[in-house]
Design a protein around this motif. Structure first.
Motif, PDB file in Angstrom:
ATOM      1  N   TYR A 109      85.088  68.420  -9.249  1.00 59.49           N
ATOM      2  CA  TYR A 109      84.301  68.715  -7.512  1.00 59.49           C
ATOM      3  C   TYR A 109      82.761  67.177  -7.667  1.00 59.49           C
ATOM      4  N   THR A 110      82.617  65.972  -6.623  1.00 58.42           N
ATOM      5  CA  THR A 110      81.436  65.514  -6.099  1.00 58.42           C
ATOM      6  C   THR A 110      80.200  66.509  -6.039  1.00 58.42           C
ATOM      7  N   ILE A 111      79.507  65.998  -7.059  1.00 61.70           N
ATOM      8  CA  ILE A 111      77.903  67.029  -6.507  1.00 61.70           C
ATOM      9  C   ILE A 111      76.553  66.389  -5.985  1.00 61.70           C
ATOM     10  N   GLY A 112      76.411  66.174  -5.015  1.00 66.01           N
ATOM     11  CA  GLY A 112      75.098  65.806  -4.155  1.00 66.01           C
ATOM     12  C   GLY A 112      74.133  67.025  -3.881  1.00 66.01           C
ATOM     13  N   ARG A 158      74.768  64.270 -15.235  1.00 69.91           N
ATOM     14  CA  ARG A 158      76.222  65.593 -15.288  1.00 69.91           C
ATOM     15  C   ARG A 158      76.743  65.621 -16.385  1.00 69.91           C
ATOM     16  N   ASP A 159      76.517  66.661 -16.596  1.00 68.37           N
ATOM     17  CA  ASP A 159      77.351  67.473 -18.033  1.00 68.37           C
ATOM     18  C   ASP A 159      78.223  68.457 -18.345  1.00 68.37           C
ATOM     19  N   THR A 171      76.719  71.900 -15.091  1.00 70.41           N
ATOM     20  CA  THR A 171      75.249  71.632 -14.603  1.00 70.41           C
ATOM     21  C   THR A 171      75.092  69.892 -14.431  1.00 70.41           C
ATOM     22  N   VAL A 172      73.576  70.186 -13.305  1.00 75.07           N
ATOM     23  CA  VAL A 172      74.240  67.937 -12.870  1.00 75.07           C
ATOM     24  C   VAL A 172      72.354  68.357 -12.739  1.00 75.07           C
ATOM     25  N   TYR A 173      72.416  66.883 -13.399  1.00 70.80           N
ATOM     26  CA  TYR A 173      70.609  67.002 -12.272  1.00 70.80           C
ATOM     27  C   TYR A 173      69.843  65.896 -11.769  1.00 70.80           C
ATOM     28  N   LEU A 174      68.730  66.213 -11.286  1.00 68.41           N
ATOM     29  CA  LEU A 174      68.001  65.544 -10.690  1.00 68.41           C
ATOM     30  C   LEU A 174      66.959  64.891 -11.172  1.00 68.41           C
TER      31      LEU A 174
END
Length: 127
Positions: A32-35, A72-73, A78-81
């Motif tokens: 998935y793309t994460i936004g 992202r990892d 997990t995705v980070y901002l």
């Protein structure tokens, strides 16, 4: 059970930094793309950034370009901002979302494309 859980929000002074995390469970994040989106009181939800499945593509809203970094990892689901040089106008509830499409500038902010959403985390930038 599909879940996206944001964390890392809080109160920070102008010029400060925060790192938001979005932890996924119940589905394979790799596909998935994460936004990241945000919504301030009385304003519409705004697309902040997105990252493609393999991190090959990232996009940012002009308002955060050069200050925010998405990563992202997939091994940790997990995705980070990373948010630096925060401004009072960055104050909002921040949401992460997962969608089955390619991250591009054309889709940044198109919330209807995303399949799964987190509950949000509050970011307040104030002195």
């Amino acid at each position: 059970q599909v879940q996206l859980v944001e964390s890392g929000g809080g109160l920070v002074q102008p010029g400060g930094s925060l790192r938001l995390s979005c932890a996924a469970s119940g589905f394979t994040l790799d596909y998935y793309t994460i936004g990241w989106f945000r919504q301030a009181p009385g304003k519409e939800r705004e697309g902040v950034s997105c990252i493609s499945r393999t991190s090959s593509s990232t996009y940012y809203a002009d308002s955060v370009k050069g200050r925010f970094t998405i990563s992202r990892d997939n091994a940790k689901s997990t995705v980070y901002l990373q948010m630096n040089s925060l401004k009072p106008e960055d104050t909002a509830v921040y949401y992460c979302a997962a969608g089955y499409f390619y991250c591009s500038g054309a889709v940044l902010g198109r919330s209807s494309l995303y399949n799964y959403w987190g509950q949000g985390t509050q970011v307040t930038v104030s002195s």
